[in-house]
Design a protein around this motif. Sequence first.
Motif, PDB file in Angstrom:
ATOM      1  N   ASN A 124     -55.395  21.303  28.558  1.00 23.88           N
ATOM      2  CA  ASN A 124     -56.166  21.929  27.484  1.00 23.88           C
ATOM      3  C   ASN A 124     -55.256  22.569  26.441  1.00 23.88           C
ATOM      4  OD1 ASN A 124     -58.639  21.182  28.558  1.00 23.88           O
ATOM      5  ND2 ASN A 124     -58.824  23.043  29.773  1.00 23.88           N
ATOM      6  N   LEU A 125     -54.156  23.167  26.880  1.00 25.38           N
ATOM      7  CA  LEU A 125     -53.197  23.740  25.931  1.00 25.38           C
ATOM      8  C   LEU A 125     -52.531  22.639  25.104  1.00 25.38           C
ATOM      9  CD1 LEU A 125     -51.968  26.384  24.936  1.00 25.38           C
ATOM     10  CD2 LEU A 125     -50.186  26.121  26.664  1.00 25.38           C
ATOM     11  N   VAL A 126     -52.253  21.506  25.721  1.00 28.53           N
ATOM     12  CA  VAL A 126     -51.708  20.360  24.985  1.00 28.53           C
ATOM     13  C   VAL A 126     -52.677  19.944  23.885  1.00 28.53           C
ATOM     14  CG1 VAL A 126     -51.261  17.875  25.199  1.00 28.53           C
ATOM     15  CG2 VAL A 126     -50.198  19.460  26.791  1.00 28.53           C
ATOM     16  N   ARG A 127     -53.948  19.925  24.201  1.00 27.72           N
ATOM     17  CA  ARG A 127     -54.953  19.520  23.201  1.00 27.72           C
ATOM     18  C   ARG A 127     -55.076  20.549  22.083  1.00 27.72           C
ATOM     19  NH1 ARG A 127     -57.714  18.031  28.263  1.00 27.72           N
ATOM     20  NH2 ARG A 127     -57.480  15.767  28.449  1.00 27.72           N
ATOM     21  N   ILE A 128     -54.989  21.836  22.430  1.00 25.04           N
ATOM     22  CA  ILE A 128     -55.082  22.883  21.408  1.00 25.04           C
ATOM     23  C   ILE A 128     -53.873  22.833  20.479  1.00 25.04           C
ATOM     24  CG2 ILE A 128     -54.956  25.390  21.071  1.00 25.04           C
ATOM     25  CD1 ILE A 128     -56.831  25.638  23.490  1.00 25.04           C
ATOM     26  N   TRP A 129     -52.689  22.634  21.036  1.00 32.46           N
ATOM     27  CA  TRP A 129     -51.471  22.544  20.223  1.00 32.46           C
ATOM     28  C   TRP A 129     -51.307  21.149  19.604  1.00 32.46           C
ATOM     29  CZ3 TRP A 129     -47.409  25.482  23.681  1.00 32.46           C
ATOM     30  CH2 TRP A 129     -47.641  26.859  23.573  1.00 32.46           C
ATOM     31  N   LYS A 130     -52.237  20.241  19.892  1.00 35.94           N
ATOM     32  CA  LYS A 130     -52.297  18.889  19.320  1.00 35.94           C
ATOM     33  C   LYS A 130     -51.052  18.054  19.630  1.00 35.94           C
ATOM     34  CE  LYS A 130     -55.327  20.564  15.764  1.00 35.94           C
ATOM     35  NZ  LYS A 130     -55.501  20.937  14.389  1.00 35.94           N
ATOM     36  N   LEU A 131     -50.476  18.277  20.782  1.00 34.71           N
ATOM     37  CA  LEU A 131     -49.340  17.459  21.201  1.00 34.71           C
ATOM     38  C   LEU A 131     -49.796  16.060  21.599  1.00 34.71           C
ATOM     39  CD1 LEU A 131     -47.343  19.985  23.404  1.00 34.71           C
ATOM     40  CD2 LEU A 131     -46.948  19.377  21.033  1.00 34.71           C
ATOM     41  N   ASN A 132     -51.052  15.932  21.991  1.00 33.38           N
ATOM     42  CA  ASN A 132     -51.578  14.643  22.429  1.00 33.38           C
ATOM     43  C   ASN A 132     -51.802  13.676  21.269  1.00 33.38           C
ATOM     44  OD1 ASN A 132     -53.670  16.338  21.556  1.00 33.38           O
ATOM     45  ND2 ASN A 132     -55.199  15.145  22.653  1.00 33.38           N
ATOM     46  N   TRP A 133     -51.632  14.126  20.042  1.00 35.88           N
ATOM     47  CA  TRP A 133     -51.786  13.250  18.891  1.00 35.88           C
ATOM     48  C   TRP A 133     -50.607  12.289  18.747  1.00 35.88           C
ATOM     49  CZ3 TRP A 133     -54.210  16.103  14.130  1.00 35.88           C
ATOM     50  CH2 TRP A 133     -55.473  16.572  14.493  1.00 35.88           C
TER      51      TRP A 133
ATOM     52  N   ASN B 133     -42.591  20.954  30.492  1.00 37.10           N
ATOM     53  CA  ASN B 133     -41.414  20.777  29.644  1.00 37.10           C
ATOM     54  C   ASN B 133     -41.794  20.456  28.202  1.00 37.10           C
ATOM     55  OD1 ASN B 133     -39.541  21.319  31.666  1.00 37.10           O
ATOM     56  ND2 ASN B 133     -39.546  19.207  32.368  1.00 37.10           N
ATOM     57  N   ALA B 134     -42.811  19.625  27.999  1.00 36.95           N
ATOM     58  CA  ALA B 134     -43.251  19.293  26.642  1.00 36.95           C
ATOM     59  C   ALA B 134     -43.804  20.531  25.935  1.00 36.95           C
ATOM     60  CB  ALA B 134     -44.299  18.190  26.689  1.00 36.95           C
ATOM     61  N   LEU B 135     -44.590  21.330  26.655  1.00 39.26           N
ATOM     62  CA  LEU B 135     -45.153  22.542  26.058  1.00 39.26           C
ATOM     63  C   LEU B 135     -44.068  23.569  25.743  1.00 39.26           C
ATOM     64  CD1 LEU B 135     -48.326  22.809  28.275  1.00 39.26           C
ATOM     65  CD2 LEU B 135     -48.301  22.530  25.789  1.00 39.26           C
ATOM     66  N   LEU B 136     -43.093  23.715  26.637  1.00 40.15           N
ATOM     67  CA  LEU B 136     -42.009  24.655  26.381  1.00 40.15           C
ATOM     68  C   LEU B 136     -41.126  24.200  25.217  1.00 40.15           C
ATOM     69  CD1 LEU B 136     -40.932  25.710  29.975  1.00 40.15           C
ATOM     70  CD2 LEU B 136     -42.152  27.072  28.281  1.00 40.15           C
ATOM     71  N   GLU B 137     -40.933  22.897  25.105  1.00 41.10           N
ATOM     72  CA  GLU B 137     -40.152  22.366  23.994  1.00 41.10           C
ATOM     73  C   GLU B 137     -40.874  22.646  22.665  1.00 41.10           C
ATOM     74  OE1 GLU B 137     -38.984  17.930  22.653  1.00 41.10           O
ATOM     75  OE2 GLU B 137     -38.462  18.473  24.724  1.00 41.10           O
ATOM     76  N   TYR B 138     -42.184  22.449  22.635  1.00 41.09           N
ATOM     77  CA  TYR B 138     -42.983  22.752  21.448  1.00 41.09           C
ATOM     78  C   TYR B 138     -42.911  24.246  21.146  1.00 41.09           C
ATOM     79  CZ  TYR B 138     -47.044  23.344  18.421  1.00 41.09           C
ATOM     80  OH  TYR B 138     -47.870  23.673  17.382  1.00 41.09           O
ATOM     81  N   ARG B 139     -42.998  25.041  22.174  1.00 41.13           N
ATOM     82  CA  ARG B 139     -42.960  26.503  22.039  1.00 41.13           C
ATOM     83  C   ARG B 139     -41.648  26.950  21.407  1.00 41.13           C
ATOM     84  NH1 ARG B 139     -41.351  30.736  25.552  1.00 41.13           N
ATOM     85  NH2 ARG B 139     -42.702  32.544  25.402  1.00 41.13           N
ATOM     86  N   GLU B 140     -40.538  26.332  21.815  1.00 46.31           N
ATOM     87  CA  GLU B 140     -39.224  26.699  21.271  1.00 46.31           C
ATOM     88  C   GLU B 140     -39.042  26.198  19.845  1.00 46.31           C
ATOM     89  OE1 GLU B 140     -36.133  25.216  23.765  1.00 46.31           O
ATOM     90  OE2 GLU B 140     -36.759  26.423  25.468  1.00 46.31           O
ATOM     91  N   GLU B 141     -39.360  24.919  19.624  1.00 47.49           N
ATOM     92  CA  GLU B 141     -39.043  24.297  18.345  1.00 47.49           C
ATOM     93  C   GLU B 141     -40.021  24.671  17.234  1.00 47.49           C
ATOM     94  OE1 GLU B 141     -38.752  20.119  19.045  1.00 47.49           O
ATOM     95  OE2 GLU B 141     -37.015  20.358  20.368  1.00 47.49           O
ATOM     96  N   VAL B 142     -41.301  24.729  17.532  1.00 47.50           N
ATOM     97  CA  VAL B 142     -42.298  24.964  16.497  1.00 47.50           C
ATOM     98  C   VAL B 142     -42.661  26.447  16.395  1.00 47.50           C
ATOM     99  CG1 VAL B 142     -44.625  24.384  15.711  1.00 47.50           C
ATOM    100  CG2 VAL B 142     -43.172  22.633  16.728  1.00 47.50           C
ATOM    101  N   LEU B 143     -42.901  27.069  17.525  1.00 52.44           N
ATOM    102  CA  LEU B 143     -43.302  28.478  17.516  1.00 52.44           C
ATOM    103  C   LEU B 143     -42.113  29.433  17.496  1.00 52.44           C
ATOM    104  CD1 LEU B 143     -46.193  28.300  20.125  1.00 52.44           C
ATOM    105  CD2 LEU B 143     -46.333  28.089  17.645  1.00 52.44           C
ATOM    106  N   HIS B 144     -40.904  28.906  17.697  1.00 53.45           N
ATOM    107  CA  HIS B 144     -39.651  29.676  17.682  1.00 53.45           C
ATOM    108  C   HIS B 144     -39.664  30.827  18.687  1.00 53.45           C
ATOM    109  CE1 HIS B 144     -38.520  27.315  14.231  1.00 53.45           C
ATOM    110  NE2 HIS B 144     -39.633  27.675  13.604  1.00 53.45           N
ATOM    111  N   LEU B 145     -40.173  30.557  19.866  1.00 52.98           N
ATOM    112  CA  LEU B 145     -40.167  31.542  20.943  1.00 52.98           C
ATOM    113  C   LEU B 145     -39.104  31.132  21.953  1.00 52.98           C
ATOM    114  CD1 LEU B 145     -44.001  31.958  21.436  1.00 52.98           C
ATOM    115  CD2 LEU B 145     -42.441  33.541  20.310  1.00 52.98           C
ATOM    116  N   PRO B 146     -38.251  32.054  22.386  1.00 52.01           N
ATOM    117  CA  PRO B 146     -37.173  31.692  23.315  1.00 52.01           C
ATOM    118  C   PRO B 146     -37.705  31.329  24.693  1.00 52.01           C
ATOM    119  CG  PRO B 146     -37.239  34.058  23.016  1.00 52.01           C
ATOM    120  CD  PRO B 146     -38.233  33.471  22.061  1.00 52.01           C
ATOM    121  N   ARG B 147     -36.863  30.650  25.457  1.00 48.90           N
ATOM    122  CA  ARG B 147     -37.245  30.206  26.800  1.00 48.90           C
ATOM    123  C   ARG B 147     -36.808  31.217  27.856  1.00 48.90           C
ATOM    124  NH1 ARG B 147     -36.855  23.909  28.241  1.00 48.90           N
ATOM    125  NH2 ARG B 147     -38.193  23.941  30.039  1.00 48.90           N
TER     126      ARG B 147
END
Length: 148
Positions: A78-87, A103-117
């Motif tokens: 559901n989080l993937v769908r909200i962040w539209k990674l499934n597109w 891993n895909a969600l954390l990568e999006y979180r780092e690169e797009v949202l600029h939140l550290p891991r």
Amino acid sequence: DLFLAEAAHRGPQPRSSEGRRSTMRAVPKCSVKLTEYLEDLRKKEDLELLREPIKEHGLFPEDADADKTPITIEELKNLVRIWKLNWSPGFWKMNPLKEDLVNALLEYREEVLHLPRNPVKPAGARPSRLDARKQLPGSADYRINSMR
């Protein structure tokens, strides 16, 4: 005879500095278990980094405590769908496992949202004794003076 012929074909085996043949040593079970435990701990920490976004979007079941409920693959999907990674084409084929989604969600979180891991401390976490000493002014002086 075939084994001896292959050994002769390979030539002399390398020797260690002590003159014995170098062999692979068995890895102790405790070392293997510790490595597995640390890998599991790292995976759990990575999964916990996604708890806040899942809570913010209200993806946990309503009757569940969002701070203690285990994160399932359904919440991750559901989080993937909200962040539209499934597109992106082939996302579900490239990320079929729970670890892949994390891993895909954390990568999006780092690169797009600029939140550290970095792992997040729970809200009720208390500082360790070392943290408390660092916060006290002159705590190192106190220990030295009290030893005299």
